[in-house]
Design an enzyme around this catalytic site. Structure first.
Site, mmCIF file in Angstrom:
data_model
loop_
_atom_site.group_PDB
_atom_site.id
_atom_site.type_symbol
_atom_site.label_atom_id
_atom_site.label_comp_id
_atom_site.label_asym_id
_atom_site.label_seq_id
_atom_site.Cartn_x
_atom_site.Cartn_y
_atom_site.Cartn_z
ATOM 1 N N ARG A 29 0.666 -1.259 0.102
ATOM 2 C CA ARG A 29 -0.147 -0.121 0.095
ATOM 3 C C ARG A 29 0.942 1.206 0.033
ATOM 4 O O ARG A 29 0.418 2.373 -0.578
ATOM 5 C CB ARG A 29 -0.947 -0.052 1.304
ATOM 6 C CG ARG A 29 -2.105 0.960 1.170
ATOM 7 C CD ARG A 29 -2.926 0.837 2.457
ATOM 8 N NE ARG A 29 -4.359 1.785 2.112
ATOM 9 C CZ ARG A 29 -5.038 2.214 3.305
ATOM 10 N NH1 ARG A 29 -4.599 1.979 4.400
ATOM 11 N NH2 ARG A 29 -6.074 2.837 2.892
ATOM 12 N N SER A 66 -7.767 6.872 -0.714
ATOM 13 C CA SER A 66 -7.441 5.252 -0.658
ATOM 14 C C SER A 66 -8.598 4.875 0.576
ATOM 15 O O SER A 66 -8.601 5.298 1.726
ATOM 16 C CB SER A 66 -6.150 5.120 -0.083
ATOM 17 O OG SER A 66 -5.998 3.676 -0.092
ATOM 18 N N SER A 67 -9.528 3.973 -0.083
ATOM 19 C CA SER A 67 -10.655 3.528 0.786
ATOM 20 C C SER A 67 -9.977 2.732 1.831
ATOM 21 O O SER A 67 -9.045 2.146 1.976
ATOM 22 C CB SER A 67 -11.651 2.463 0.029
ATOM 23 O OG SER A 67 -12.104 3.448 -1.143
ATOM 24 N N GLN A 68 -11.009 2.455 2.977
ATOM 25 C CA GLN A 68 -10.541 1.886 4.288
ATOM 26 C C GLN A 68 -10.537 0.437 3.622
ATOM 27 O O GLN A 68 -11.200 -0.090 3.246
ATOM 28 C CB GLN A 68 -11.876 1.885 5.301
ATOM 29 C CG GLN A 68 -11.409 1.237 6.588
ATOM 30 C CD GLN A 68 -12.536 1.506 7.561
ATOM 31 O OE1 GLN A 68 -13.518 2.038 7.073
ATOM 32 N NE2 GLN A 68 -12.354 0.900 8.613
ATOM 33 N N PRO A 69 -9.325 -0.156 4.159
ATOM 34 C CA PRO A 69 -9.192 -1.732 3.794
ATOM 35 C C PRO A 69 -10.330 -2.577 4.209
ATOM 36 O O PRO A 69 -10.533 -3.571 3.636
ATOM 37 C CB PRO A 69 -7.652 -1.996 4.646
ATOM 38 C CG PRO A 69 -7.067 -0.706 4.621
ATOM 39 C CD PRO A 69 -8.254 0.498 4.841
#
Length: 321
Positions: A29, A66-69
């Site tokens: 990431r 960046s979206s929450q995992p």
């Protein structure tokens, strides 16, 4: 840190699929969040949070992230990508989710990610290029999908998109998405739907299977996403915004145009849609109990709530426990 994140997602019940866990372990990431990496190190990069990467210069409102995992893992499980699948992602973001999709589709698959914003797409392309990824990055209006990936009877025949993921919220399900998914059994669309104007209401992140007359939901969960952006004549960085009337609504970023497997360009952009209300009033904890259908044309679905959207209906029912 990747192992710690995956262990956290599994422990909280967000991640069950082994292949998706392996993809999270394989894709770094930090490559997609270099500024966050510089500020907070790996601990900042691998926290289970959405990380804003771009803001509107005048309002400072978030425009890309960046979206929450956790929600990424849930949506990826809902999408159920298999090796060899043709996948379209609408909303490139940092490119991190596309890299995971590429891992899941494998060397025999195809992943294309589109974004309206040239700078967002270019940033995603740089990160994907650094990893040697096979993902194709395109600047285009996501509401049009990617016509060059639509099914074609031939010759030579071409199957359509097997899986489509939208990483921004939408109040419509454009017919183009339905037409470009493969008509064979099992084709899926995952999209966060806006069913309420209230900002405190959750988006219904819905996994749909394609049926002849539209879509039927197979899973719904709650989530919060920025709205899907649509082009306007003055959209900065949008395709065709340079002032030239001949500017195409499609720009290939990576790999170079003409590369093997490159999608064909879409047709001219369609007019933007508008959010309408009042809509279905839903509390956050009710969203996962919904059954949602999409029906194109004039035939109104026999649902408890029915919402008209452009050329289609959204039918919504609560599932009785």
């Amino acid at each position: 840190m990747r192992r710690r994140l995956v262990a956290h997602l599994r422990r909280r019940g967000y991640l069950r699929d082994r292949r998706i866990g392996e993809a999270f372990l394989d894709v770094p990431r930090e490559v997609f969040l270099p500024e966050e990496h510089r500020r907070g190190g790996l601990a900042g990069v691998y926290r289970d949070d959405a990380i804003v990467t771009r803001r509107d210069p005048s309002t400072r409102a978030p425009t890309s992230s960046s979206s929450q995992p956790a929600i990424m893992a849930m949506m990826l499980e809902m999408l159920a990508v298999e090796p060899g699948h043709r996948v379209l992602e609408i909303g490139a973001g940092t490119g991190y989710n596309a890299a995971i999709l590429d891992h899941l589709a494998g060397p025999d698959g195809l992943v294309v990610t589109v974004d309206l914003d040239v700078d967002v797409a270019a940033g995603a392309a740089r990160a994907l290029w650094a990893l040697g990824s096979r993902v194709h990055v395109v600047v285009a209006d996501g509401a049009q999908g990617m016509p060059g990936m639509a099914p074609r009877p031939g010759p030579p025949p071409r199957r359509g998109i097997d899986r489509m993921m939208v990483t921004a919220s939408s109040d419509t399900v454009p017919r183009a998405w339905h037409e470009q998914l493969d008509p064979g059994p099992g084709s899926r669309l995952v999209v966060p739907l806006r069913l309420s104007d209230d900002v405190d209401r959750a988006h219904a992140v819905t996994a749909f299977v394609r049926v002849d007359e539209g879509f039927d939901s197979v899973a719904v969960t709650a989530g919060g996403f920025m709205p899907l952006r649509r082009p306007t004549p003055t959209s900065p960085g949008s395709p065709g915004s340079s002032g030239s009337p001949g500017s195409p609504p499609f720009t290939k970023i990576w790999p170079p145009p003409g590369s093997p497997g490159s999608p064909e360009p879409p047709s001219a952009a369609t007019p933007p849609t508008r959010l309408r209300g009042p809509l279905v009033d839903l509390a956050r904890n009710d969203v996962s109990r919904l059954r949602i259908v999409v029906r194109y044309g004039d035939d109104r679905p026999a649902s408890r709530w029915v919402i008209r959207r452009d050329d289609h209906w959204l039918g919504v029912d609560r599932v009785v426990a």
